[in-house]
Design a protein around this motif. Structure first.
Motif, short mmCIF file in Angstrom:
data_model
loop_
_atom_site.label_atom_id
_atom_site.label_comp_id
_atom_site.label_asym_id
_atom_site.label_seq_id
_atom_site.Cartn_x
_atom_site.Cartn_y
_atom_site.Cartn_z
N ASN A 169 -62.63 16.41 11.86
CA ASN A 169 -63.31 15.38 11.07
C ASN A 169 -63.22 14.00 11.69
OD1 ASN A 169 -65.03 15.18 8.85
ND2 ASN A 169 -63.44 14.31 7.54
N ARG A 170 -62.89 13.96 12.97
CA ARG A 170 -63.01 12.75 13.78
C ARG A 170 -63.72 13.09 15.08
NH1 ARG A 170 -61.09 12.02 9.49
NH2 ARG A 170 -59.44 10.57 8.84
N ALA A 171 -64.62 14.08 15.03
CA ALA A 171 -65.25 14.58 16.26
C ALA A 171 -66.77 14.61 16.21
CB ALA A 171 -64.74 15.99 16.57
N PHE A 172 -67.38 14.19 15.10
CA PHE A 172 -68.85 14.28 14.96
C PHE A 172 -69.52 13.09 15.63
CE2 PHE A 172 -67.37 17.23 11.83
CZ PHE A 172 -68.37 18.19 11.75
N PRO A 173 -70.69 13.29 16.23
CA PRO A 173 -71.53 14.48 16.22
C PRO A 173 -71.16 15.56 17.21
CG PRO A 173 -72.63 12.75 17.43
CD PRO A 173 -71.36 12.14 16.89
N GLY A 174 -70.09 15.37 17.96
CA GLY A 174 -69.61 16.42 18.83
C GLY A 174 -70.22 16.42 20.22
N ASP A 175 -69.81 17.42 21.00
CA ASP A 175 -70.22 17.54 22.40
C ASP A 175 -70.28 19.03 22.73
OD1 ASP A 175 -70.46 17.63 25.15
OD2 ASP A 175 -68.84 16.23 25.56
N PRO A 176 -71.45 19.55 23.11
CA PRO A 176 -71.55 21.00 23.36
C PRO A 176 -70.69 21.49 24.51
CG PRO A 176 -73.51 19.87 24.15
CD PRO A 176 -72.72 18.86 23.37
N LEU A 177 -70.37 20.61 25.45
CA LEU A 177 -69.55 21.00 26.59
C LEU A 177 -68.18 20.32 26.55
CD1 LEU A 177 -72.21 20.97 29.46
CD2 LEU A 177 -71.42 22.89 28.07
N GLY A 178 -67.82 19.78 25.40
CA GLY A 178 -66.51 19.16 25.24
C GLY A 178 -65.45 20.19 24.91
N SER A 179 -64.37 19.74 24.31
CA SER A 179 -63.30 20.64 23.92
C SER A 179 -63.79 21.56 22.79
CB SER A 179 -62.10 19.84 23.43
OG SER A 179 -62.37 19.26 22.16
N PRO A 180 -63.07 22.64 22.47
CA PRO A 180 -63.53 23.54 21.40
C PRO A 180 -63.85 22.83 20.09
CG PRO A 180 -61.79 24.60 22.64
CD PRO A 180 -61.88 23.20 23.17
N THR A 181 -63.02 21.90 19.68
CA THR A 181 -63.29 21.22 18.41
C THR A 181 -64.55 20.37 18.51
OG1 THR A 181 -60.91 21.17 17.96
CG2 THR A 181 -62.29 19.70 16.66
N GLN A 182 -64.75 19.71 19.62
CA GLN A 182 -65.97 18.93 19.81
C GLN A 182 -67.21 19.83 19.83
OE1 GLN A 182 -64.64 17.09 23.46
NE2 GLN A 182 -64.27 15.12 22.44
N ALA A 183 -67.06 21.03 20.37
CA ALA A 183 -68.18 21.97 20.40
C ALA A 183 -68.51 22.47 19.00
CB ALA A 183 -67.86 23.15 21.31
#
Length: 332
Positions: free
Chosen positions: A109-123
């Motif tokens: 809940n501090r990772a949005f909107p995220g990153d498709p190639l980031g860490s698992p939580t960011q993905a």
């Protein structure tokens, strides 16, 4: 960049499907492994899509129990619309009973909107943002205080810059029927799931329904009944045969001055209880240092008046830990 997460389930298929999202995750023990995230889809008719998530923080349990039971028990023939249910969205954190993922140390809940190639939580955050939010008409993310906080139970909305969207969210929150409605007018971080759903113009609700890393029977009951009322409000199920709930007490968090933070390390002795109405300057609690008994306790004071809606659960605190926060009455 497209998401790397995949599922064999079909979001457009009628009926009930229960399976998983699969997040490719190559590690020493499993070169071509996946992190699996439970997913359920229940669809029938032409009504709206309601996206429900819990386990965004892995040590918050009322929502996980409620969504597991809902997915297990619901009959697709009883609904008009589509439910997309993820009872443990941050699956690694939920399996470990931790607020943040043990895989990458990231708070979902501090990772949005995220990153498709980031860490698992960011993905995971990116999948919710790029795949699930575009499918949803309404979103509810179920929380509790987790291991570190105790909360009065409330359903919440997060203020956006769209007055019409906020009005629809507040109407949904009132239909939910929790004892309190909290409006987050201030947020210390823009990377929250409901902040992202606001940006995508989705009617969004949150809520805190317990705390202390346990399952609150009261909180669980509020969530389960509230979800039924929300679905009825959206026209997804028949109106409920019940006496209307007592109107909620509506409060809001307006700024940083609603929070109290530990000024040192030690044991925090609270001097107020959840639900107390406190005044600006009133003593919130005392921080004791058993390592140095000659050191005077450090008093902590509220900077503003309001309702004590949240309090730290563990006795031990470190400098910078939130030990309490207030909410103030909201004018309708």
């Amino acid at each position: 960049m497209a998401t790397q997460i995949w599922t064999p389930l079909d979001y457009d298929k009628p009926g009930k499907q229960i399976g998983h999202l699969n997040l490719p995750h190559s590690v020493h023990r499993s070169a071509y492994g996946n992190i699996v995230i439970p997913l359920g889809i229940v669809a029938n008719g032409t009504g709206p899509t309601l996206l429900l998530t819990a386990g965004t923080h892995g040590d918050e349990y009322e929502g996980q129990v409620a969504l597991t039971r809902l997915l297990r028990d619901i009959d697709p023939a009883a609904i008009n619309g589509r439910l997309i249910i993820l009872p443990m969205l941050n699956a690694p954190a939920a399996r470990a009973g931790l607020r943040v993922s043990p895989v990458d140390g990231v708070n979902l809940n501090r990772a949005f909107p995220g990153d498709p190639l980031g860490s698992p939580t960011q993905a995971i955050a990116h999948y919710v943002s790029s795949v699930l939010f575009p499918l949803a008409d309404v979103y509810q993310d179920l929380h509790a205080g987790g291991s570190s906080l105790d909360y009065l139970p409330f359903v919440s909305v997060r203020a956006s810059v769209d007055a019409d969207l906020d009005a629809k969210a507040l109407a949904a929150a009132r239909a939910f029927g929790a004892p309190y409605i909290q409006v987050w007018g201030y947020s210390p971080d823009p990377r929250l799931s409901t902040a992202e759903s606001n940006r995508q113009k989705i009617i969004s609700l949150g809520g805190e329904f317990g705390g202390g890393g346990s399952v609150s029977r009261r909180g669980l009951g509020i969530v389960e009944r509230g979800l039924q009322r929300l679905m009825a409000h959206l026209g997804m199920i028949a109106p409920l045969d019940e006496t209307p709930p007592t109107p909620a007490i509506e409060v809001e968090v307006k700024g940083r001055d609603h929070y109290v933070y530990a000024a040192g390390n030690g044991l925090f002795e609270p001097l107020c209880d959840l639900g107390d109405h406190v005044e600006a300057g009133q003593t919130c609690g005392l921080l004791h240092d058993p390592d140095d008994p000659t050191r005077p306790a450090i008093p902590h004071h509220f900077a503003t008046s309001g309702l004590l809606i949240c309090r730290r659960h563990p006795g031990r605190a470190e400098r910078g830990d939130c030990v309490a926060h207030l909410a103030t009455p909201r004018r309708r």
